[in-house]
Design an enzyme around this catalytic site. Structure first.
Site, PDB file in Angstrom:
ATOM      1  N   GLY A  11     -17.867 -17.331  12.368  1.00 38.28           N
ATOM      2  CA  GLY A  11     -19.318 -17.774  11.580  1.00 38.28           C
ATOM      3  C   GLY A  11     -19.731 -16.698  10.841  1.00 38.28           C
ATOM      4  N   MET A  90     -10.948 -24.581  10.542  1.00 39.20           N
ATOM      5  CA  MET A  90      -9.690 -24.524  10.367  1.00 39.20           C
ATOM      6  C   MET A  90      -8.992 -25.993  10.837  1.00 39.20           C
ATOM      7  SD  MET A  90      -9.016 -21.758   9.202  1.00 39.20           S
ATOM      8  CE  MET A  90      -9.361 -20.213   9.164  1.00 39.20           C
ATOM      9  N   ARG A  91      -9.656 -26.995   9.964  1.00 35.74           N
ATOM     10  CA  ARG A  91      -8.765 -28.414  10.153  1.00 35.74           C
ATOM     11  C   ARG A  91      -8.612 -28.693   8.788  1.00 35.74           C
ATOM     12  NH1 ARG A  91      -9.093 -30.895  15.116  1.00 35.74           N
ATOM     13  NH2 ARG A  91      -8.910 -32.986  14.119  1.00 35.74           N
ATOM     14  N   ASN A 107     -15.386 -25.340  -0.164  1.00 35.54           N
ATOM     15  CA  ASN A 107     -14.366 -24.336   0.680  1.00 35.54           C
ATOM     16  C   ASN A 107     -14.414 -22.817   0.199  1.00 35.54           C
ATOM     17  OD1 ASN A 107     -12.826 -23.781   3.035  1.00 35.54           O
ATOM     18  ND2 ASN A 107     -10.932 -24.132   1.614  1.00 35.54           N
ATOM     19  N   HIS A 109     -11.890 -19.680   0.282  1.00 37.50           N
ATOM     20  CA  HIS A 109     -10.676 -19.034   0.752  1.00 37.50           C
ATOM     21  C   HIS A 109     -10.630 -17.630   0.455  1.00 37.50           C
ATOM     22  CE1 HIS A 109      -6.531 -19.623   2.085  1.00 37.50           C
ATOM     23  NE2 HIS A 109      -5.977 -18.848   1.105  1.00 37.50           N
TER      24      HIS A 109
HETATM   25  C1  GAR Z   1     -13.341 -16.425   5.910  1.00 35.06           C
HETATM   26  O1  GAR Z   1     -12.472 -15.368   5.537  1.00 35.06           O
HETATM   27  C2  GAR Z   1     -12.657 -17.861   5.367  1.00 35.06           C
HETATM   28  O2  GAR Z   1     -12.481 -17.573   3.771  1.00 35.06           O
HETATM   29  C3  GAR Z   1     -11.433 -18.166   5.998  1.00 35.06           C
HETATM   30  O3  GAR Z   1     -11.809 -18.042   7.181  1.00 35.06           O
HETATM   31  C4  GAR Z   1     -12.509 -17.080   7.323  1.00 35.06           C
HETATM   32  C5  GAR Z   1     -14.002 -17.309   8.183  1.00 35.06           C
HETATM   33  O4  GAR Z   1     -14.675 -16.300   8.598  1.00 35.06           O
HETATM   34  N1  GAR Z   1     -11.101 -19.725   5.673  1.00 35.06           N
HETATM   35  C6  GAR Z   1      -9.686 -19.860   5.476  1.00 35.06           C
HETATM   36  O5  GAR Z   1      -8.852 -19.112   5.641  1.00 35.06           O
HETATM   37  C7  GAR Z   1      -9.628 -21.319   4.786  1.00 35.06           C
HETATM   38  N2  GAR Z   1      -7.983 -21.366   4.564  1.00 35.06           N
HETATM   39  P1  GAR Z   1     -16.002 -16.576   9.152  1.00 35.06           P
HETATM   40  O6  GAR Z   1     -15.913 -17.353  10.524  1.00 35.06           O
HETATM   41  O7  GAR Z   1     -16.427 -15.267   9.624  1.00 35.06           O
HETATM   42  O8  GAR Z   1     -17.043 -16.947   8.295  1.00 35.06           O
END
Ligand code: GAR
Length: 200
Positions: A11, A90-91, A107, A109
Site C-alpha cells: 500500500g 493483484m487480480r 493502473n 505498473h
Molecule cells: C507497485 O510497484 C505496483 O506498480 C505493482 O505493485 C506494487 C504495489 O506496491 N503493480 C503491479 O505489479 C501490477 N502488475 P504498493 O502496494 O506498495 O503500492
C-alpha cells in the site's frame, strides 16, 4: 471526484495518493475508500492510520471472478465512485468490471510496458539485465497490462545497483507519478484516441 483505491499488498502507492490529497496536491479528489481482496494486507493498516474507509471483499465467498467483481462494482456504485485506482491490486479485472467503469480505471505498473507484464516486473527486468526500466501508468481495458498509456518514465539501472536499490527508486518514482496522472484525469486533461492518450 470520488476515488476508490483497490490494493492487495503493502500500500505504499495508496499512502502516496492519500497524502497527496491531504497536501492539496490533488485538488477536487476525495479518496472515499480502499477495497482489498486480502484480509491481512498491510495497506489496511495504512488506511486505518490515514482515516480512509476500508472494505475487505473475500474472494473465497464467490464462485467466479465475475461474482467477486459484481460485488466490488456494487460497492463502488453505492459509494458514488467516479474513478478507480489500481495500486498493486493483484487480480485481473473481468470484462464486466471494465465495462462498468470504462475509461475510469487507472493502473500502475513497475516497468516500461509492454515489457515485463504481470507480477514481479522489477525483479524480472533486473534479472533480464535490462539497462533501462521504469514505470507505466495506463487506462485499464480487458487485457492485462495493456490499455492506453497515460505516462511512462524511464530509469537507467546503475552499475552495481542492487535489486533492492532499484526497487526503492522505482517505488519513489511511482509515488510521484501516480498523483500527477490522477490530477490530469481529474482536470479532464486526458483524451483517449485508440491506443493514444493525449494530454490536452
Ligand atoms: C507497485 O510497484 C505496483 O506498480 C505493482 O505493485 C506494487 C504495489 O506496491 N503493480 C503491479 O505489479 C501490477 N502488475 P504498493 O502496494 O506498495 O503500492
Amino acid at each position: 471526484m470520488n476515488i476508490a483505491i483497490l490494493a492487495s499488498g503493502r500500500g505504499s502507492n495508496f499512502e502516496a495518493i492519500v497524502r497527496a490529497v491531504k497536501r492539496k496536491k490533488l485538488k477536487g479528489a476525495k479518496v472515499k475508500l480502499l477495497i482489498t481482496d486480502r484480509k491481512d494486507a498491510y495497506v489496511r493498516i495504512r488506511a486505518k492510520k490515514l482515516g480512509v474507509k476500508d472494505i475487505f471483499v473475500d474472494p473465497k465467498k464467490f464462485k467466479t471472478r465475475e461474482g467477486f467483481d459484481r460485488e466490488v462494482v456494487n460497492i463502488l456504485n453505492r459509494e458514488g465512485i467516479e474513478l478507480v485506482i489500481l495500486a498493486g491490486f493483484m487480480r485481473i479485472l473481468t470484462p464486466y468490471f471494465v465495462k462498468k467503469f470504462k475509461n475510469r480505471i487507472l493502473n500502475i505498473h513497475p516497468a516500461l510496458l509492454p515489457a515485463f507484464k504481470g507480477t514481479d516486473a522489477i525483479e524480472r527486468a533486473y534479472n533480464y539485465g535490462v539497462k533501462v526500466t521504469g514505470v507505466t501508468i495506463h487506462f485499464v481495458d480487458e487485457k492485462v497490462d495493456y490499455g492506453p498509456i497515460i505516462m511512462q518514465k524511464a530509469l537507467e539501472i546503475k552499475e552495481r545497483e542492487s535489486l533492492e536499490e532499484l526497487e526503492e527508486r522505482i517505488h519513489r518514482l511511482e509515488h510521484k507519478m501516480y498523483p500527477e496522472a490522477i490530477s490530469l484525469f481529474i482536470k479532464g486533461k486526458l483524451k483517449i484516441r485508440g491506443r493514444h492518450v493525449k494530454i490536452i
